[in-house]
Scaffold this motif. Structure first.
Motif, short mmCIF file in Angstrom:
data_model
loop_
_atom_site.label_atom_id
_atom_site.label_comp_id
_atom_site.label_asym_id
_atom_site.label_seq_id
_atom_site.Cartn_x
_atom_site.Cartn_y
_atom_site.Cartn_z
N UNK A 1 -34.53 -1.72 -6.29
CA UNK A 1 -34.61 -2.15 -5.17
C UNK A 1 -36.24 -2.23 -4.84
N UNK A 2 -36.76 -3.72 -5.10
CA UNK A 2 -38.05 -3.95 -4.76
C UNK A 2 -38.47 -4.06 -3.39
N UNK A 3 -38.72 -2.90 -2.74
CA UNK A 3 -39.22 -2.85 -1.52
C UNK A 3 -40.57 -2.71 -0.93
N UNK A 4 -41.29 -2.19 -2.02
CA UNK A 4 -42.73 -2.27 -1.57
C UNK A 4 -43.69 -3.52 -0.91
N UNK A 5 -44.26 -3.37 -0.17
CA UNK A 5 -45.03 -4.59 0.33
C UNK A 5 -45.61 -4.22 1.67
N UNK A 6 -46.33 -5.16 2.11
CA UNK A 6 -47.14 -5.33 3.23
C UNK A 6 -47.30 -6.46 4.01
N UNK A 7 -47.64 -6.40 5.21
CA UNK A 7 -47.76 -7.88 6.08
C UNK A 7 -49.52 -8.06 6.11
N UNK A 8 -49.58 -9.32 6.23
CA UNK A 8 -51.05 -9.51 6.57
C UNK A 8 -51.16 -10.62 7.71
N UNK A 9 -51.85 -10.52 8.84
CA UNK A 9 -52.03 -11.55 9.81
C UNK A 9 -53.32 -12.18 9.62
N UNK B 1 -52.51 -9.21 -1.12
CA UNK B 1 -51.24 -9.36 -0.71
C UNK B 1 -50.31 -9.83 -1.68
N UNK B 2 -50.71 -10.94 -2.35
CA UNK B 2 -49.91 -11.43 -3.41
C UNK B 2 -49.70 -10.45 -4.58
N UNK B 3 -50.77 -9.50 -5.09
CA UNK B 3 -50.62 -8.87 -6.06
C UNK B 3 -49.41 -7.74 -5.58
N UNK B 4 -49.37 -7.27 -4.59
CA UNK B 4 -48.58 -6.22 -4.03
C UNK B 4 -46.93 -6.80 -3.83
N UNK B 5 -47.07 -7.91 -3.02
CA UNK B 5 -45.56 -8.39 -2.70
C UNK B 5 -44.84 -8.91 -3.48
N UNK B 6 -45.92 -9.89 -4.35
CA UNK B 6 -45.19 -10.82 -5.45
C UNK B 6 -45.39 -10.22 -6.91
N UNK B 7 -46.73 -10.04 -7.31
CA UNK B 7 -46.56 -9.46 -8.73
C UNK B 7 -46.36 -8.18 -9.09
N UNK C 1 -51.86 -5.67 7.88
CA UNK C 1 -53.29 -5.81 7.86
C UNK C 1 -53.75 -7.00 8.76
N UNK C 2 -54.78 -7.19 9.19
CA UNK C 2 -55.23 -8.03 9.87
C UNK C 2 -56.60 -8.64 9.34
N UNK C 3 -57.07 -10.02 9.52
CA UNK C 3 -58.11 -10.59 8.90
C UNK C 3 -59.31 -9.96 9.05
N UNK C 4 -60.09 -9.51 8.38
CA UNK C 4 -61.50 -8.81 8.69
C UNK C 4 -62.33 -9.71 9.17
N UNK C 5 -62.41 -11.09 9.21
CA UNK C 5 -63.34 -11.94 9.45
C UNK C 5 -62.75 -12.81 10.55
N UNK C 6 -62.00 -12.65 11.73
CA UNK C 6 -61.57 -13.35 12.55
C UNK C 6 -62.49 -14.33 13.01
#
Length: 279
Positions: free
Chosen positions: A83-91, A105-111, A194-199
């Protein structure tokens, strides 16, 4: 080991991963669970035993993933469900998110998912059996405003799962990609979203959507226990589905997207079909 399945679950110290690991153990199966912090795993689930193997693993480092897979195989001798469950969201909008935030985000969720699949496939091929379950999101089918990068990672998980299922079918290996809607887990807190650091001030609609989701934390209608029970049920099916939608919101969004795509595709059907050489 008879009638007991060996599960390998990433991101098992919280959320779906934690609930899934606990439920699988409660049902008498064997679990190798990974987290960036092994102490959190032990605290949440318990110490190492003959049926539980807690592993510290950096999902983004291929050698580290390979080592965790190898230790699991040496300990239990096989893999039944991965089960590939690890991941996080980013807004945030694309313009707001830096290259570093996006790549992370790609490194964790995809790669990270790809690292696990590459490392475990030799064992599954040798067994001529196994079930890979990749946790995506309804955002990977019907994304919403303000989550372009997160949606892109989850689209990727869906796409790679679809083709993976075709590639490994001849080895007796099943693949299921899970697309949950909103469930009452820790996904919307600061540790998982996570949320954008420079909105950028002009992106008011993005901020409004972001605020809406953050205010939803702890109020999601989806019961995570029912979600993990559905995942376990699918893992026990002789012919499991490639796609598993979880939640009323996921189903409704997916079906609305189908209607939308049909309208969009038909809108320029004549132009689309006019590309062949004439004569």
């Amino acid at each position: 080991m008879e009638n007991k399945k060996v599960w390998f679950i990433t991101g098992a110290s919280k959320g779906f991963g934690l609930l899934l690991a606990k439920q699988v153990l409660n049902e008498g199966h064997i679990v190798a669970a990974t987290s960036r912090n092994v102490d959190e795993l032990v605290e949440a689930i318990g110490p190492k035993s003959d049926r539980f193997l807690p592993l510290q693993m950096n999902l983004t480092t291929e050698d580290c993933v390979g080592e965790a897979i190898n230790i699991t195989y040496k300990t239990f001798g096989r893999f039944d469900v991965v089960v590939n469950n690890a991941g996080y969201g980013i807004a945030g909008s694309i313009e707001e998110l830096t290259d570093e935030e996006t790549r992370s985000n790609f490194d964790v969720n995809v790669f990270g998912t790809l690292n696990v699949i590459r490392s475990v496939m030799p064992y599954l091929r040798k067994q001529q059996s196994g079930h890979i379950i990749n946790i995506s999101s309804i955002a990977g089918i019907a994304p919403g405003c303000g989550f372009a990068i997160y949606a892109a990672t989850k689209y990727s998980v869906i796409g790679l799962s679809d083709v993976l299922a075709q590639d490994v079918k001849e080895f007796g290996i099943n693949v299921t990609v899970v697309a949950p809607g909103a469930f009452r887990t820790s996904f919307l807190n600061s540790e998982s979203l996570a949320v954008a650091k420079r909105p950028i001030a002009e992106y008011q609609q993005v901020r409004n959507v972001q605020t809406k989701y953050l205010q939803m934390d702890g109020k999601q209608v989806g019961d995570p226990q029912k979600a993990i029970e559905a995942i376990i049920e699918v893992s026990e099916q002789e012919n499991p589905p490639l796609y598993l939608l979880l939640g009323n919101d996921a189903y409704d969004r997916a079906m609305s997207k189908l209607d939308y795509l049909e309208k969009e595709f038909r809108l320029n059907e004549e132009l689309t079909r006019s590309m062949a050489y004439q004569g």
